[in-house]
Write an enzyme that holds these catalytic residues in place. Sequence first.
Site, short mmCIF file in Angstrom:
data_model
loop_
_atom_site.label_atom_id
_atom_site.label_comp_id
_atom_site.label_asym_id
_atom_site.label_seq_id
_atom_site.Cartn_x
_atom_site.Cartn_y
_atom_site.Cartn_z
N ALA A 177 -35.98 12.84 5.91
CA ALA A 177 -34.94 12.36 6.70
C ALA A 177 -33.74 13.18 6.56
O ALA A 177 -32.71 13.03 7.58
CB ALA A 177 -34.37 10.79 5.85
N THR A 178 -33.49 14.06 5.88
CA THR A 178 -32.58 15.11 5.53
C THR A 178 -32.48 16.01 7.01
O THR A 178 -31.58 16.00 7.62
CB THR A 178 -32.55 15.87 4.52
OG1 THR A 178 -31.89 15.21 3.29
CG2 THR A 178 -31.53 17.20 4.47
N ASN B 186 -27.92 3.52 0.44
CA ASN B 186 -29.09 3.92 -0.62
C ASN B 186 -28.48 3.43 -2.09
O ASN B 186 -29.24 3.03 -2.84
CB ASN B 186 -29.24 5.56 -0.76
CG ASN B 186 -27.87 6.31 -0.38
OD1 ASN B 186 -27.18 5.99 0.31
ND2 ASN B 186 -27.96 7.26 -1.43
N GLN C 11 -33.58 4.00 4.05
CA GLN C 11 -33.69 2.76 3.06
C GLN C 11 -34.28 1.83 3.77
O GLN C 11 -34.74 0.89 2.89
CB GLN C 11 -32.54 2.81 2.07
CG GLN C 11 -32.03 4.23 1.51
CD GLN C 11 -32.99 4.23 0.45
OE1 GLN C 11 -33.79 3.58 -0.14
NE2 GLN C 11 -32.47 5.39 -0.29
N HIS D 42 -41.45 9.03 2.21
CA HIS D 42 -41.63 8.91 0.91
C HIS D 42 -40.75 7.78 0.24
O HIS D 42 -40.72 7.56 -0.99
CB HIS D 42 -41.31 10.14 0.19
CG HIS D 42 -39.82 10.38 0.16
ND1 HIS D 42 -39.19 10.39 -1.03
CD2 HIS D 42 -39.02 10.95 1.12
CE1 HIS D 42 -38.01 10.62 -0.89
NE2 HIS D 42 -37.76 10.94 0.13
N THR E 192 -45.62 24.27 12.71
CA THR E 192 -46.99 23.29 12.54
C THR E 192 -46.67 22.09 11.80
O THR E 192 -46.09 21.94 10.90
CB THR E 192 -47.83 24.29 11.78
OG1 THR E 192 -47.83 25.60 12.60
CG2 THR E 192 -49.09 23.88 11.44
N CYS F 147 -21.86 12.06 -14.35
CA CYS F 147 -21.57 13.07 -15.37
C CYS F 147 -22.28 14.19 -15.82
O CYS F 147 -21.99 14.96 -16.41
CB CYS F 147 -21.19 12.12 -16.63
SG CYS F 147 -20.43 12.84 -18.03
#
Lengths: 134, 406
Positions: free
Chosen positions: B74-75, B154, B182, B204, B243, B330
């Site tokens: 998706a990126t 997300n 999502q 995925h 490919t 964090c």
Amino acid sequence: MAYSEKVLEHFKNPKNVGTLDKSKSNVGTGLVGAPECGDVMRLQIEVDEITGMIKDAKFKTFGCGSAIASSSLATEWLKGKSIDEALTIDNMDIVEELALPPVKIHCSVLAEDAIRSAIKDYKTKNNLVEAQTK
Amino acid sequence: MSNKLIYLDNNATTPTDPRVVETMVPYFYNFPGNAASRSHPFGWQAEEAVDYAREQIASLINVDSKEIIFTSGATESDNLALKGVFEMYQRKGNHIITLETEHKAVLDSCKKIEKMGGQVTYLKVQRDGLVNLEELEAAIKDNTILVSIMWANNETGVIQPMEEIGKICAKKGVLFMSDATQAVGKIPVDPKAVGVHLMAFTAHKMYGPKGVGALFVNRKNPRVKVTSQMDGGGHERGMRSGTLNVPGIVGFGKAAEIAKNEMAQDAERLSKLRDRLEEGFLNSLEEIYVNGNTQHRMPHVTNISFKHVEGEGLMMTFNQNIAVSSGSACTSASLEPSYVLIALGLGDDLAHSSIRFSLGRFTTEEEIDITLDMLRKGVNHMRDLSPIWEMYKEGIDLESVQWTEH
């Protein structure tokens, strides 16, 4: 990120969690950090007025595991020390003891700040001259 | 996956369905061909398998199989759609509109487009995470070429009003792109029905393999084109060379087929489990806040703030057994809380206290009950340790405290 065994141990069984009576003249309270930053530590010391030694130390911390471990360790180290000795505790000593990774060094800095802030509060309450700090 | 580990981080990635893996295996050994090899049976078999998967995927989202472009995920699809449209439609304009709560793949592509000379408007969302439709309409200018709004978020699972956005885009004559990573495979997603012209998604997140995604590109009314961002052999109608990942695509196809058949029952079961989890917290702990709109939301997601407890510390009480995700970053050098939750107007303190639970096809009721139990213990442990909780309990106004920023 994996935490060191020592951090995990302090996190699961933190030492000296609690609250001392901050109205007592021989109790110094340090409150450092901010909820917006994700870390708040409150560290308190109780000084024996005759010997000048720290006879008890307590903490409560809002923060990640490293912040909790840093403050738990700090209270352990403070007990039995004089005020001057307590001021020699350096954040890098905490980093080394707990094997904190670079992204968690700020937790040890906060613990050192909390120690200094608690001592300052104790000195102010008792009209003691602020000693030379590093 | 080990039995004692409970996986509630399905928005990060889903485990591959065993039925998907079975379908993929022959394409590593028995049919190893390159789908672009035109001169021998190995190539023909691979091409046939890819064509079949393309049909399965197209059928899931009700589009023509020729409108599916395979990518690495998706990126890449987001990058291709945004940069590809920006380059292809330069003569029409250079302005793109998106949301502050988009995924980084969209936001960072937009940042790059700004460096390339484009203009980008990052719209704020409302407190519940939904776009303000009037603000969206008002933001569309003469030089606007594209509106990019994610189907479902997300972090919060909030679903945007896609149909209304589509109508505004149609009225104003601008293209509508959506990162539906999502949403696809989990809820009915029909881009053509709502006027989406480009849509990114990936295998995925729907029980398929990692490393394969797709971009839907509308072919008729309007015929949309994107400039390729990966050049080479001219695969995928010239829009994405390289490919094809044949086993991955075969698995993606099977995952789409399963999703189409089982989506409704999965969604119904998971929303019940999600509600059981959410109500379990709300009924047993104080100062619990559910983030984002709870009416327009994915069935398997809840994002909860446990006030006066720091999220990463809380996670440490159970992360040997339960996998979730924290809205507090964090662990990163930045120490920044989630920008998505901040955009919803949460204070930094609530954002630092948030945990995202994302359930999946393999989540059981027993796991939810274990999670409830462990989380309750963890929250109580952390609150016993928290000076802010103590102050709150004493009735101190935390807003009035002089904190030392660090």
